[in-house]
Design an enzyme around this catalytic site. Structure first.
Site, PDB file in Angstrom:
ATOM      1  N   LYS A   1      -0.914  -0.850  -4.512  1.00  0.00           N
ATOM      2  CA  LYS A   1      -1.927  -0.120  -4.741  1.00  0.00           C
ATOM      3  C   LYS A   1      -1.240   1.413  -4.555  1.00  0.00           C
ATOM      4  CE  LYS A   1      -5.467   1.674  -1.101  1.00  0.00           C
ATOM      5  NZ  LYS A   1      -5.946   2.833  -1.886  1.00  0.00           N
TER       6      LYS A   1
ATOM      7  N   TYR B   1       0.925  -1.060  -0.030  1.00  0.00           N
ATOM      8  CA  TYR B   1      -0.073  -0.132   0.112  1.00  0.00           C
ATOM      9  C   TYR B   1       0.905   1.077   0.033  1.00  0.00           C
ATOM     10  CZ  TYR B   1      -4.035   2.816   1.644  1.00  0.00           C
ATOM     11  OH  TYR B   1      -5.114   3.824   1.803  1.00  0.00           O
TER      12      TYR B   1
HETATM   13  O1  MN9 Z   1      -8.402   4.615  -0.990  1.00  0.00           O
HETATM   14  C1  MN9 Z   1      -8.470   6.847  -1.253  1.00  0.00           C
HETATM   15  N1  MN9 Z   1      -7.193   7.611  -0.516  1.00  0.00           N
HETATM   16  C2  MN9 Z   1      -7.330   8.224   0.475  1.00  0.00           C
HETATM   17  C3  MN9 Z   1      -8.073   5.424  -1.710  1.00  0.00           C
HETATM   18  O2  MN9 Z   1      -8.329   8.846   0.714  1.00  0.00           O
HETATM   19  C4  MN9 Z   1      -6.147   8.514   0.870  1.00  0.00           C
HETATM   20  C5  MN9 Z   1      -8.817   7.477  -2.664  1.00  0.00           C
HETATM   21  O3  MN9 Z   1     -10.080   7.046  -3.008  1.00  0.00           O
HETATM   22  C6  MN9 Z   1      -9.307   9.124  -2.253  1.00  0.00           C
HETATM   23  O4  MN9 Z   1      -9.893   9.338  -1.120  1.00  0.00           O
HETATM   24  C7  MN9 Z   1      -9.808   9.668  -3.500  1.00  0.00           C
HETATM   25  C8  MN9 Z   1     -10.019  11.479  -3.076  1.00  0.00           C
HETATM   26  O5  MN9 Z   1      -8.508  11.944  -3.098  1.00  0.00           O
HETATM   27  O6  MN9 Z   1      -9.092   9.608  -4.581  1.00  0.00           O
END
Ligand code: MN9
Length: 294
Positions: A163, A135
């Site tokens: 990821k 991750y």
């Molecule tokens: O899981 C998410 N990462 C974080 C992934 O929130 C740090 C993304 O889906 C973000 O929320 C999204 C908005 O910036 O891309």
């Protein structure tokens, strides 16, 4: 190593007034998004507020998602935590419940050498025999990986992929091109289309729980070569994401789900509940998102 393809909501963790997991709401989110065509779920990650949950809550959450999904999609479970042993314990606790792969945020708070972090991933892979997805989320973990480092980490046969929750598309492109037998997941929903254009096939994202249909259709349009439609949908999604980020991404996602009829509670304290004006902004953004959409 098997390949993954499609849209994977990074699930929020629905909670009740006592900050315990609300499995009914969890089921509603999963059923709604499966109907929209998502390929599976990422559970107990950042969006799932996993570092605000007790370890046994994370295990219960992952098992509950496996039971609800029941083979209708992949379950990717983030079991990463502060020590190697605690991470392996959590992996072992969920190993038999049907997870397709486990994922782990790098160990954080203390600073470790890249050699130590690499060994952390190899120890998890070797102890559990489960495919491990690294991750990469430098903004929250504080750990930045160089491209060569990631490629070297992934040379271990137990590492299934990464990821990429980073805006670094140059790195993502290099990983896709140079690690053909690994799964490279896009991790920022707002750059799904550019990520697809460099060969990414799968994306894990928090906003897919509230607009899975938009992103499933975006990928379909891209795959069909309909770039105008794909661009249009990315733009629609990004307008919504702009509002979510302005309010605070995780509380805002739970707010939208509430508006959509699924009460997932608030985020765990110290997160604060949304204000009435936040709900107004979210309602307006949601209306704009779906206005005129086929
Ligand atoms: O899981 C998410 N990462 C974080 C992934 O929130 C740090 C993304 O889906 C973000 O929320 C999204 C908005 O910036 O891309």
């Amino acid at each position: 190593m098997r390949q993954f393809e499609g849209i994977y909501p990074a699930l929020i963790t629905p909670i009740d007034a006592h900050e315990e997991i609300n499995e009914k709401a969890l089921e509603q989110v999963i059923e709604k998004t499966l109907k929209q065509g998502v390929a599976g779920f990422y559970v107990s990650g950042s969006t799932g507020e996993s570092f605000l949950l007790r370890d046994e809550q994370r295990v219960r959450l992952i098992k509950a998602v496996c039971e609800i999904v029941d083979g209708r999609g992949d379950v990717l479970a983030n079991i990463g935590t502060f020590s190697t042993k605690a991470t392996i314990n959590m992996a072992e606790a969920v190993a038999g419940c049907g997870v397709s792969a486990i994922s782990a945020v790098p160990p954080f708070y203390f600073s470790y050498s890249k050699e130590e972090i690499k060994q952390y991933y190899y120890d998890i892979a070797e102890a559990t025999g489960l495919p491990v997805i690294i991750y990469n989320i430098p903004k929250l973990s504080g750990v930045s990986f160089g491209t060569e480092e990631l490629i070297q980490f992934m040379s271990h046969s137990g590492i299934a992929g990464v990821k990429q929750t980073t805006m670094d598309l140059m790195q993502t492109e290099a990983l896709v091109r140079r690690c053909k037998d690994k799964a490279i997941f896009n991790g920022h929903d707002e750059i799904l289309l550019p990520a697809l254009s460099v060969g990414v096939k799968a994306s894990i994202g928090s906003t897919f729980s509230i607009m899975g249909d938009v992103f499933v259709n975006l990928k379909k349009a891209f795959d069909a070569g309909d770039m105008e439609k794909a661009k249009h949908l990315q733009g629609k999604g990004n307008e919504m994401i702009g509002t979510l980020l302005e309010i605070g991404i995780f509380p805002a996602i739970k707010g939208v789900l509430k508006i959509q009829g699924i009460d997932c509670g608030h985020c765990i304290k110290p997160y604060q509940p949304l204000k009435p004006e936040d709900y107004k902004k979210l309602e307006a953004a949601l209306k704009k998102l779906y206005d005129g959409m086929e």
